[in-house]
Design a protein around this motif. Structure first.
Motif, short mmCIF file in Angstrom:
data_model
loop_
_atom_site.label_atom_id
_atom_site.label_comp_id
_atom_site.label_asym_id
_atom_site.label_seq_id
_atom_site.Cartn_x
_atom_site.Cartn_y
_atom_site.Cartn_z
N ILE A 92 0.85 -1.18 0.00
CA ILE A 92 0.00 0.00 0.00
C ILE A 92 0.89 1.24 0.00
CG2 ILE A 92 -1.73 1.29 1.30
CD1 ILE A 92 -2.52 -1.42 2.57
N LYS A 93 0.62 2.16 -0.89
CA LYS A 93 1.39 3.40 -0.96
C LYS A 93 0.68 4.47 -0.14
CE LYS A 93 4.26 1.69 -3.94
NZ LYS A 93 5.43 1.06 -3.40
N CYS A 94 1.45 5.29 0.54
CA CYS A 94 0.86 6.43 1.24
C CYS A 94 1.72 7.66 0.99
CB CYS A 94 0.67 6.11 2.72
SG CYS A 94 2.03 6.53 3.77
N TRP A 95 1.10 8.80 1.11
CA TRP A 95 1.78 10.06 0.87
C TRP A 95 1.93 10.79 2.20
CZ3 TRP A 95 -0.74 7.30 -2.55
CH2 TRP A 95 -0.29 7.27 -3.87
N ALA A 96 3.16 11.17 2.52
CA ALA A 96 3.44 11.82 3.79
C ALA A 96 4.24 13.09 3.56
CB ALA A 96 4.21 10.86 4.69
#
Length: 171
Positions: A92-96
């Protein structure tokens, strides 16, 4: 029919009627300091009366990791809860934000620097657009006066944050 996260069927007429009653009550008692609008408060009251939903159940669909005692950096807190590892394991990719540099391959962060050009500048612009919803949610949480004056167990703090998220997502 009013859509609600816990899936109740509720007429707009009933909701509006209760909201009007709450508005009149607030005026009579001179109550001005409420984070929720009368409509949102009415929705939660009707959800409780119709389905017996508790605040914990309303918050069940919201995501908030457990609170940690003291001042802890965001990346340290994320690693403590195993969030970067879980994201990587689930592909799962997440943007931080930039504070999460080095969190792992699943956590995407913007490029550092003020004089970026070309694709890096476009990457940061697109990254900011994606993150804007999460940033708005965080800003909304910070507006809740209760969180600034909360002095209790960290488990209870987590429950309060989840309830607030449920209240915010109710409409």
């Amino acid at each position: 029919m009013l859509a609600y996260p816990s899936g109740i069927d509720l007429s707009s007429r009933a909701l509006q009627h209760l909201a009007d009653i709450l508005t009149g009550h607030r005026r009579r008692i001179g109550f001005r300091w409420c984070r929720l609008t009368c409509g949102r408060q009415a929705l939660l009251v009707l959800a409780h009366l119709r389905c017996g939903d508790t605040y914990a159940r309303l918050a069940a669909g919201c995501r908030a990791s457990g609170a940690l005692p003291g001042a802890v950096h965001n990346l340290t807190a994320a690693r403590t809860h195993g969030i970067p590892a879980a994201l990587a394991a689930g592909d799962i990719k997440c943007w931080a934000d930039k504070a999460y540099q080095g969190a792992g391959p699943a956590v995407r962060v913007p490029f550092r620097g003020k004089t970026l050009r070309g694709w890096r500048q476009r990457h940061n612009r697109d990254h900011a657009k994606i993150r804007s919803l999460g940033e708005r949610a965080t800003a909304t949480l910070k507006c809740w006066r209760l969180l600034r004056k909360l002095h209790c167990n960290t488990n209870r703090t987590t429950a309060v944050v989840r309830v607030i998220l449920a209240l915010e997502l109710a409409t």
